[in-house]
Design a protein around this motif. Structure first.
Motif, mmCIF file in Angstrom:
data_model
loop_
_atom_site.group_PDB
_atom_site.id
_atom_site.type_symbol
_atom_site.label_atom_id
_atom_site.label_comp_id
_atom_site.label_asym_id
_atom_site.label_seq_id
_atom_site.Cartn_x
_atom_site.Cartn_y
_atom_site.Cartn_z
ATOM 1 N N LEU A 1 53.554 43.717 41.956
ATOM 2 C CA LEU A 1 54.863 44.290 41.654
ATOM 3 C C LEU A 1 54.863 45.808 41.779
ATOM 4 C CD1 LEU A 1 55.767 42.177 38.485
ATOM 5 C CD2 LEU A 1 56.849 42.009 40.726
ATOM 6 N N LEU A 2 53.780 46.458 41.362
ATOM 7 C CA LEU A 2 53.748 47.919 41.319
ATOM 8 C C LEU A 2 53.157 48.547 42.570
ATOM 9 C CD1 LEU A 2 52.620 48.623 37.630
ATOM 10 C CD2 LEU A 2 54.936 48.632 38.569
ATOM 11 N N GLY A 3 52.103 47.954 43.100
ATOM 12 C CA GLY A 3 51.403 48.552 44.223
ATOM 13 C C GLY A 3 50.245 49.422 43.752
ATOM 14 N N ARG A 4 49.332 49.698 44.651
ATOM 15 C CA ARG A 4 48.130 50.455 44.303
ATOM 16 C C ARG A 4 48.444 51.912 43.967
ATOM 17 N NH1 ARG A 4 43.584 47.542 45.556
ATOM 18 N NH2 ARG A 4 43.921 45.699 46.884
ATOM 19 N N GLY B 1 41.239 40.069 36.286
ATOM 20 C CA GLY B 1 42.618 39.646 36.463
ATOM 21 C C GLY B 1 43.154 39.998 37.839
ATOM 22 N N VAL B 2 42.822 41.191 38.321
ATOM 23 C CA VAL B 2 43.267 41.612 39.650
ATOM 24 C C VAL B 2 42.631 40.741 40.732
ATOM 25 C CG1 VAL B 2 43.132 43.486 41.336
ATOM 26 C CG2 VAL B 2 43.786 43.972 38.968
ATOM 27 N N TRP B 3 41.398 40.320 40.506
ATOM 28 C CA TRP B 3 40.704 39.462 41.479
ATOM 29 C C TRP B 3 41.163 38.010 41.420
ATOM 30 C CZ3 TRP B 3 35.399 41.905 39.922
ATOM 31 C CH2 TRP B 3 35.268 43.128 40.578
ATOM 32 N N GLY B 4 42.055 37.690 40.480
ATOM 33 C CA GLY B 4 42.584 36.344 40.405
ATOM 34 C C GLY B 4 41.869 35.424 39.436
ATOM 35 N N MET B 5 40.887 35.927 38.706
ATOM 36 C CA MET B 5 40.148 35.104 37.734
ATOM 37 C C MET B 5 40.860 35.218 36.383
ATOM 38 S SD MET B 5 36.316 36.213 38.971
ATOM 39 C CE MET B 5 35.495 35.067 37.867
ATOM 40 N N ARG B 6 42.027 34.597 36.280
ATOM 41 C CA ARG B 6 42.910 34.814 35.142
ATOM 42 C C ARG B 6 42.299 34.320 33.840
ATOM 43 N NH1 ARG B 6 46.822 32.039 32.426
ATOM 44 N NH2 ARG B 6 48.457 33.339 31.468
ATOM 45 N N ARG B 7 41.722 33.122 33.829
ATOM 46 C CA ARG B 7 41.188 32.574 32.583
ATOM 47 C C ARG B 7 40.069 33.447 32.041
ATOM 48 N NH1 ARG B 7 39.786 26.314 32.411
ATOM 49 N NH2 ARG B 7 42.063 26.344 32.746
ATOM 50 N N ALA B 8 39.176 33.889 32.917
ATOM 51 C CA ALA B 8 38.078 34.754 32.477
ATOM 52 C C ALA B 8 38.608 36.087 31.959
ATOM 53 C CB ALA B 8 37.100 34.976 33.624
ATOM 54 N N SER B 9 39.656 36.617 32.606
ATOM 55 C CA SER B 9 40.206 37.901 32.174
ATOM 56 C C SER B 9 40.869 37.783 30.811
ATOM 57 C CB SER B 9 41.208 38.422 33.205
ATOM 58 O OG SER B 9 42.396 37.635 33.215
ATOM 59 N N VAL B 10 41.534 36.646 30.534
ATOM 60 C CA VAL B 10 42.174 36.444 29.228
ATOM 61 C C VAL B 10 41.117 36.362 28.130
ATOM 62 C CG1 VAL B 10 43.493 34.810 27.837
ATOM 63 C CG2 VAL B 10 44.235 35.353 30.160
ATOM 64 N N ILE B 11 40.063 35.595 28.361
ATOM 65 C CA ILE B 11 38.993 35.470 27.361
ATOM 66 C C ILE B 11 38.358 36.824 27.092
ATOM 67 C CG2 ILE B 11 36.725 34.470 26.907
ATOM 68 C CD1 ILE B 11 37.616 32.029 28.534
ATOM 69 N N LEU B 12 38.061 37.554 28.145
ATOM 70 C CA LEU B 12 37.418 38.860 27.977
ATOM 71 C C LEU B 12 38.353 39.856 27.303
ATOM 72 C CD1 LEU B 12 34.754 40.216 28.484
ATOM 73 C CD2 LEU B 12 35.555 40.891 30.755
ATOM 74 N N ALA B 13 39.660 39.740 27.569
ATOM 75 C CA ALA B 13 40.628 40.636 26.932
ATOM 76 C C ALA B 13 40.635 40.440 25.416
ATOM 77 C CB ALA B 13 42.020 40.393 27.504
ATOM 78 N N TRP B 14 40.600 39.194 24.966
ATOM 79 C CA TRP B 14 40.591 38.945 23.521
ATOM 80 C C TRP B 14 39.263 39.385 22.904
ATOM 81 C CZ3 TRP B 14 44.675 38.516 20.756
ATOM 82 C CH2 TRP B 14 45.837 37.974 21.293
ATOM 83 N N VAL B 15 38.173 39.238 23.633
ATOM 84 C CA VAL B 15 36.884 39.736 23.140
ATOM 85 C C VAL B 15 36.925 41.253 23.005
ATOM 86 C CG1 VAL B 15 34.429 40.012 23.709
ATOM 87 C CG2 VAL B 15 35.557 37.800 24.066
ATOM 88 N N ALA B 16 37.459 41.924 24.028
ATOM 89 C CA ALA B 16 37.571 43.386 23.980
ATOM 90 C C ALA B 16 38.509 43.828 22.872
ATOM 91 C CB ALA B 16 38.060 43.915 25.335
ATOM 92 N N ASN B 17 39.594 43.087 22.680
ATOM 93 C CA ASN B 17 40.539 43.421 21.625
ATOM 94 C C ASN B 17 39.879 43.317 20.257
ATOM 95 O OD1 ASN B 17 43.401 43.796 20.624
ATOM 96 N ND2 ASN B 17 42.990 41.782 19.775
ATOM 97 N N ALA B 18 39.147 42.223 20.013
ATOM 98 C CA ALA B 18 38.453 42.048 18.736
ATOM 99 C C ALA B 18 37.414 43.145 18.528
ATOM 100 C CB ALA B 18 37.789 40.671 18.686
ATOM 101 N N ALA B 19 36.705 43.513 19.593
ATOM 102 C CA ALA B 19 35.687 44.561 19.482
ATOM 103 C C ALA B 19 36.324 45.911 19.163
ATOM 104 C CB ALA B 19 34.891 44.645 20.783
ATOM 105 N N HIS C 1 49.433 39.743 39.485
ATOM 106 C CA HIS C 1 50.881 39.751 39.733
ATOM 107 C C HIS C 1 51.456 41.130 39.418
ATOM 108 C CE1 HIS C 1 54.889 38.173 40.250
ATOM 109 N NE2 HIS C 1 55.232 38.499 39.014
ATOM 110 N N GLY C 2 50.946 41.776 38.371
ATOM 111 C CA GLY C 2 51.401 43.130 38.049
ATOM 112 C C GLY C 2 51.119 44.109 39.168
ATOM 113 N N LEU C 3 49.942 43.987 39.778
ATOM 114 C CA LEU C 3 49.602 44.870 40.898
ATOM 115 C C LEU C 3 50.494 44.602 42.104
ATOM 116 C CD1 LEU C 3 47.700 47.044 41.997
ATOM 117 C CD2 LEU C 3 46.151 45.217 42.719
#
Length: 304
Positions: free
Chosen positions: A189-192, A127-145, A185-187
């Protein structure tokens, strides 16, 4: 002022000030007209007013850019905060390492959760690298796991009064990644620096949960709670509306659920404790989705 009007005003005080200023007197008039000869608000009417106040607060909290920014911050910080759960994996690895022979079955059991934490870490990194679709899919996989391993072995991961809070935060993280511009986008807004503060908080929590010895359990839990709250507050930009609301979303499941569990425990209702606690993430998540849907539907421009 009659007693009935006073009680109605107390219920209407639950609504945001701006909403009361625009609609408060009108709502009060409708309520009084429909009260007939009652001296107190009915139970169903009270529940409806309270639920309406919750809906309005959520709509105000998640409106416009504030909603997008809030969810973007949650999508960045929640997956990092979830890595605190890796303490169970660290403890298992330390236990197996002390055994003679290092049996393969024990090692496989100790490392079984590593893919879960790796998936969450990879999801936020993508998600930080800008690959939003891949990050969303992986997030739901991680959530299910995560939900799967928690259900299969709750005693290892978190105690019954804590697990639902982390599961709920996991679901919120996946929802936030889906409904927001994402961790990138979150990064922005907040910064490193603020992200580094939360990473440091997770490291401290991992150290406390895996190396602390001889500390009274309630005291240890209090110390961990203080570190958690301070770390989240420091990571979120509390001077901004989106930062304050992101902190609320991050902390609510991790604080409210254990408190509810303790109250139920003191009331000696352990028979219904798992049902109540594990139903909480489902109910809150469903309500969260419904409110987002209603907000999006109500905020669409009128095409007529």
């Amino acid at each position: 002022m009659s007693g009935l009007e006073r009680r109605y005003r107390c219920l209407l005080a639950l609504y945001p000030r701006a909403h009361r200023a625009a609609h408060g007197e009108e709502m009060l008039g409708v309520l009084l007209d429909g009260a007939e000869n009652r001296s107190t608000p009915g139970v169903a009417e009270t529940v409806d007013l309270v639920w309406g106040a919750v809906q309005v607060h959520w709509r105000h909290a998640l409106r416009g850019h504030s909603r997008r920014d809030t969810l973007a911050i949650v999508s960045l910080l929640a997956p990092v905060l979830l890595l605190t759960g890796a303490a169970s994996t660290v403890r298992e690895i330390r236990s197996v390492a002390r055994l003679d022979g290092w049996p393969l079955r024990m090692w496989l059991g100790a490392l079984a959760d590593v893919p879960v934490w790796s998936a969450w870490l990879a999801a936020v990194a993508l998600g930080v690298w800008g690959m939003r679709r891949a990050s969303v899919i992986l997030a739901w996989v991680a959530n299910a796991a995560l939900i799967t391993v928690t259900i299969l072995d709750p005693a290892r991961h978190w105690s019954v009064d804590v697990a639902p809070g982390w599961v709920l935060l996991s679901v919120f993280a996946a929802l936030a990644m889906t409904a927001s511009p994402g961790p990138r986008h979150g990064l922005a807004l907040l910064g490193r620096l603020r992200l580094s503060i939360l990473v440091g908080t997770v490291v401290v929590l991992l150290a406390l949960t895996t190396t602390a010895r001889g500390m009274h359990l309630p005291l240890a839990q209090l110390v961990q709670l203080v570190v958690l709250v301070v770390g989240v507050f420091a990571a979120c930009r509390l001077r901004t509306r989106s930062g304050r609301r992101a902190a609320l979303v991050l902390l609510a499941p991790l604080v409210v659920v254990p408190v509810v569990a303790r109250v139920l425990g003191y009331l000696d209702v352990y028979a219904v404790l798992p049902l109540v606690l594990y139903a909480t993430p489902v109910a809150v998540t469903f309500g969260f989705g419904v409110l987002l849907h209603r907000f999006d539907r109500n905020s669409r421009p009128n095409r007529n």
